[in-house]
Write a protein that holds these residues in place. Structure first.
Motif, PDB file in Angstrom:
ATOM      1  N   MET A  32      15.095  28.126  -8.773  1.00 52.59           N
ATOM      2  CA  MET A  32      13.952  28.018  -7.924  1.00 52.59           C
ATOM      3  C   MET A  32      12.948  29.278  -8.280  1.00 52.59           C
ATOM      4  O   MET A  32      13.604  30.366  -8.506  1.00 52.59           O
ATOM      5  CB  MET A  32      14.306  27.888  -6.498  1.00 52.59           C
ATOM      6  CG  MET A  32      14.992  26.760  -5.946  1.00 52.59           C
ATOM      7  SD  MET A  32      15.407  26.970  -4.110  1.00 52.59           S
ATOM      8  CE  MET A  32      16.534  25.888  -3.935  1.00 52.59           C
ATOM      9  N   SER A  33      11.650  29.105  -7.851  1.00 50.76           N
ATOM     10  CA  SER A  33      10.867  30.070  -8.371  1.00 50.76           C
ATOM     11  C   SER A  33      10.178  30.793  -6.829  1.00 50.76           C
ATOM     12  O   SER A  33      10.314  30.052  -5.965  1.00 50.76           O
ATOM     13  CB  SER A  33       9.932  29.785  -9.225  1.00 50.76           C
ATOM     14  OG  SER A  33      10.187  29.450 -10.617  1.00 50.76           O
ATOM     15  N   CYS A  34       9.748  31.931  -7.125  1.00 53.52           N
ATOM     16  CA  CYS A  34       8.944  32.493  -5.927  1.00 53.52           C
ATOM     17  C   CYS A  34       7.881  31.377  -5.042  1.00 53.52           C
ATOM     18  O   CYS A  34       7.114  30.701  -5.944  1.00 53.52           O
ATOM     19  CB  CYS A  34       8.086  33.617  -6.459  1.00 53.52           C
ATOM     20  SG  CYS A  34       7.070  34.286  -5.194  1.00 53.52           S
ATOM     21  N   PRO A  35       7.839  31.448  -4.023  1.00 57.43           N
ATOM     22  CA  PRO A  35       8.659  32.050  -2.913  1.00 57.43           C
ATOM     23  C   PRO A  35       9.903  31.333  -2.447  1.00 57.43           C
ATOM     24  O   PRO A  35      10.511  31.821  -1.074  1.00 57.43           O
ATOM     25  CB  PRO A  35       7.652  32.280  -1.950  1.00 57.43           C
ATOM     26  CG  PRO A  35       6.979  30.756  -1.731  1.00 57.43           C
ATOM     27  CD  PRO A  35       6.856  30.326  -3.372  1.00 57.43           C
ATOM     28  N   LEU A  36      10.353  30.347  -3.087  1.00 53.46           N
ATOM     29  CA  LEU A  36      11.626  29.333  -2.612  1.00 53.46           C
ATOM     30  C   LEU A  36      12.751  30.362  -2.114  1.00 53.46           C
ATOM     31  O   LEU A  36      13.374  30.195  -1.152  1.00 53.46           O
ATOM     32  CB  LEU A  36      11.780  28.341  -3.428  1.00 53.46           C
ATOM     33  CG  LEU A  36      10.844  27.310  -3.375  1.00 53.46           C
ATOM     34  CD1 LEU A  36      11.056  26.304  -4.304  1.00 53.46           C
ATOM     35  CD2 LEU A  36      10.564  26.581  -2.088  1.00 53.46           C
ATOM     36  N   VAL A  74      13.214  33.492  -1.324  1.00 53.61           N
ATOM     37  CA  VAL A  74      13.101  34.095  -0.021  1.00 53.61           C
ATOM     38  C   VAL A  74      13.052  33.324   1.192  1.00 53.61           C
ATOM     39  O   VAL A  74      13.629  33.385   2.155  1.00 53.61           O
ATOM     40  CB  VAL A  74      11.919  35.210  -0.172  1.00 53.61           C
ATOM     41  CG1 VAL A  74      11.464  35.377   1.252  1.00 53.61           C
ATOM     42  CG2 VAL A  74      12.053  36.155  -0.991  1.00 53.61           C
ATOM     43  N   VAL A  75      12.217  32.078   1.315  1.00 48.18           N
ATOM     44  CA  VAL A  75      11.901  31.249   2.236  1.00 48.18           C
ATOM     45  C   VAL A  75      13.199  30.598   2.531  1.00 48.18           C
ATOM     46  O   VAL A  75      13.660  30.308   3.697  1.00 48.18           O
ATOM     47  CB  VAL A  75      10.908  30.109   1.710  1.00 48.18           C
ATOM     48  CG1 VAL A  75      10.661  29.219   2.929  1.00 48.18           C
ATOM     49  CG2 VAL A  75       9.404  30.952   1.752  1.00 48.18           C
ATOM     50  N   LYS A  76      13.848  30.200   1.456  1.00 48.92           N
ATOM     51  CA  LYS A  76      15.399  29.332   1.784  1.00 48.92           C
ATOM     52  C   LYS A  76      16.351  30.324   2.407  1.00 48.92           C
ATOM     53  O   LYS A  76      17.175  29.921   3.141  1.00 48.92           O
ATOM     54  CB  LYS A  76      15.785  28.739   0.433  1.00 48.92           C
ATOM     55  CG  LYS A  76      14.831  27.807  -0.223  1.00 48.92           C
ATOM     56  CD  LYS A  76      15.070  26.450   0.507  1.00 48.92           C
ATOM     57  CE  LYS A  76      14.157  25.608  -0.429  1.00 48.92           C
ATOM     58  NZ  LYS A  76      13.993  24.084   0.464  1.00 48.92           N
ATOM     59  N   LYS A 100      15.674  32.929   4.234  1.00 51.55           N
ATOM     60  CA  LYS A 100      15.382  33.096   5.628  1.00 51.55           C
ATOM     61  C   LYS A 100      15.641  32.167   6.626  1.00 51.55           C
ATOM     62  O   LYS A 100      16.236  32.242   7.657  1.00 51.55           O
ATOM     63  CB  LYS A 100      13.749  33.492   5.762  1.00 51.55           C
ATOM     64  CG  LYS A 100      13.130  32.928   6.820  1.00 51.55           C
ATOM     65  CD  LYS A 100      13.172  33.671   7.908  1.00 51.55           C
ATOM     66  CE  LYS A 100      12.285  33.151   9.175  1.00 51.55           C
ATOM     67  NZ  LYS A 100      12.358  33.939  10.427  1.00 51.55           N
ATOM     68  N   MET A 101      15.544  30.862   6.026  1.00 54.00           N
ATOM     69  CA  MET A 101      15.994  29.835   6.841  1.00 54.00           C
ATOM     70  C   MET A 101      17.347  29.619   6.958  1.00 54.00           C
ATOM     71  O   MET A 101      17.908  29.275   8.109  1.00 54.00           O
ATOM     72  CB  MET A 101      15.330  28.279   6.160  1.00 54.00           C
ATOM     73  CG  MET A 101      13.876  28.270   6.335  1.00 54.00           C
ATOM     74  SD  MET A 101      13.108  26.772   5.537  1.00 54.00           S
ATOM     75  CE  MET A 101      11.545  26.556   5.999  1.00 54.00           C
ATOM     76  N   ALA A 117      13.587  43.172  -0.805  1.00 54.59           N
ATOM     77  CA  ALA A 117      12.279  43.660  -0.039  1.00 54.59           C
ATOM     78  C   ALA A 117      12.117  42.875   1.149  1.00 54.59           C
ATOM     79  O   ALA A 117      11.881  43.517   2.209  1.00 54.59           O
ATOM     80  CB  ALA A 117      10.959  43.461  -0.906  1.00 54.59           C
ATOM     81  N   TRP A 118      12.617  41.729   1.064  1.00 52.92           N
ATOM     82  CA  TRP A 118      12.660  40.785   2.225  1.00 52.92           C
ATOM     83  C   TRP A 118      13.637  41.280   3.254  1.00 52.92           C
ATOM     84  O   TRP A 118      13.393  41.551   4.365  1.00 52.92           O
ATOM     85  CB  TRP A 118      13.120  39.255   1.802  1.00 52.92           C
ATOM     86  CG  TRP A 118      13.480  38.319   2.901  1.00 52.92           C
ATOM     87  CD1 TRP A 118      12.873  37.997   3.975  1.00 52.92           C
ATOM     88  CD2 TRP A 118      14.796  37.917   2.893  1.00 52.92           C
ATOM     89  NE1 TRP A 118      13.606  37.198   4.902  1.00 52.92           N
ATOM     90  CE2 TRP A 118      14.966  37.223   4.363  1.00 52.92           C
ATOM     91  CE3 TRP A 118      15.870  38.255   2.489  1.00 52.92           C
ATOM     92  CZ2 TRP A 118      16.029  36.903   4.714  1.00 52.92           C
ATOM     93  CZ3 TRP A 118      17.170  37.753   2.714  1.00 52.92           C
ATOM     94  CH2 TRP A 118      17.196  36.941   3.790  1.00 52.92           C
ATOM     95  N   ARG A 124      12.539  44.551   4.903  1.00 51.78           N
ATOM     96  CA  ARG A 124      11.568  44.319   5.779  1.00 51.78           C
ATOM     97  C   ARG A 124      11.748  43.652   7.296  1.00 51.78           C
ATOM     98  O   ARG A 124      11.412  44.103   8.112  1.00 51.78           O
ATOM     99  CB  ARG A 124      10.398  43.218   5.049  1.00 51.78           C
ATOM    100  CG  ARG A 124       9.262  42.738   5.918  1.00 51.78           C
ATOM    101  CD  ARG A 124       8.269  43.779   6.691  1.00 51.78           C
ATOM    102  NE  ARG A 124       7.802  44.714   5.589  1.00 51.78           N
ATOM    103  CZ  ARG A 124       7.134  45.708   6.050  1.00 51.78           C
ATOM    104  NH1 ARG A 124       7.004  46.016   7.221  1.00 51.78           N
ATOM    105  NH2 ARG A 124       6.574  46.593   5.082  1.00 51.78           N
ATOM    106  N   VAL A 125      12.886  42.666   7.048  1.00 50.21           N
ATOM    107  CA  VAL A 125      13.220  42.019   8.243  1.00 50.21           C
ATOM    108  C   VAL A 125      14.532  42.716   8.989  1.00 50.21           C
ATOM    109  O   VAL A 125      14.917  42.368  10.125  1.00 50.21           O
ATOM    110  CB  VAL A 125      13.454  40.725   7.857  1.00 50.21           C
ATOM    111  CG1 VAL A 125      12.242  39.991   7.860  1.00 50.21           C
ATOM    112  CG2 VAL A 125      14.656  40.398   7.199  1.00 50.21           C
TER     113      VAL A 125
END
Lengths: 167, 76
Positions: free
Chosen positions: B12-16, B18-20, B22-23, B49-50, B53-54
């Motif tokens: 998977m490439s950006c932004p997957l 990070v998004v996956k 997070k989920m 970074a993610w 940040r969170v």
């Protein structure tokens, strides 16, 4: 308090369809509150079926590469003059499918998938009411979850946003 | 270090990634550890970074045979 990001998406070609959804989904994953205001040619990105295309003729720096075959073949940047490609029927459709294939090969989500992720992560997708009226769009033309507003409503949010981008 | 759950974002490439991630971590409890596997070189900087940040804690980062491994402890 969490950060906020406000994006104006005013372009509707395939290459410009990615950035707002990529940045919005990432920002939402980083717990930011995100709103994207779709206006002018960005508006069709909210339609049920996204039919965005890319045209090499309008993008002089766009590499023309083939997403298949041996590595050396894929590395070739085909020297097709843009003045020529712009007049070949079907050239934009070909370039569009090549770009989609290239992105798929590299593990990039489709624009539709990125849009779904944005909605799942709570990104607010706003359709510009004025542009809708001008171009003859109706609310039923757009996917579920889209909100409708004008410039003032968006700016009210943007005024408090930490990141503001226009694409 | 052990982990409570795992997500494989190979290919998977950006932004997957990070998004996956997070989920996935949203389904876990504070203090639990998520193992993330990626192949996207950009994720080396994106995942930390993610997490930073969170408010998740980056416990471990490693690279092995072209794959990147992260252990992230969910914050509150």
């Amino acid at each position: 308090m969490g950060k906020k990001m406000a994006i104006i998406a005013a372009q509707g070609s395939l290459d410009w369809a990615y950035p707002p959804f990529i940045l919005a989904s990432t920002a939402a994953a980083m717990d930011m509150e995100v709103k994207i205001f779709f206006t002018f040619y960005g508006l069709p990105l909210l339609k049920h079926k996204i039919s965005a295309k890319v045209t090499p003729a309008a993008n002089p720096a766009m590499p023309m590469k083939m997403p298949f075959g041996p590595k050396a073949f894929q590395a070739i940047d085909w020297p097709i003059p843009h003045a020529v490609s712009g007049f070949i029927p079907g050239f934009d459709s070909m370039a569009t499918s090549l770009m989609k294939k290239q992105f798929k090969n590299k593990g990039v989500a489709t624009v539709t998938e990125l849009r779904e992720m944005c909605l799942a992560l709570g990104v607010d997708l706003i359709a510009c009411q004025m542009t809708m009226d001008v171009f003859g769009f109706e609310e039923k033309d757009f996917i579920e979850g889209v909100n409708f507003a004008g410039a003032a409503a968006f700016l009210d949010f943007a005024a408090e946003a930490d990141i503001q981008l226009m694409m | 270090m052990s982990h409570n759950d795992e997500i494989d974002c190979s290919g998977m490439s950006c932004p997957l990634p990070v998004v996956k991630s997070k989920m996935k971590i949203d389904t876990m409890s504070p203090g639990e550890v998520l193992k993330i596997i990626t192949t996207d070189p950009g994720s080396c900087k994106d995942i930390p970074a993610w997490a930073n940040r969170v408010g998740h804690e980056m416990i471990e980062e490693a690279e092995e045979n072209g794959k990147y491994y992260f252990l992230v402890k969910r914050g509150d």
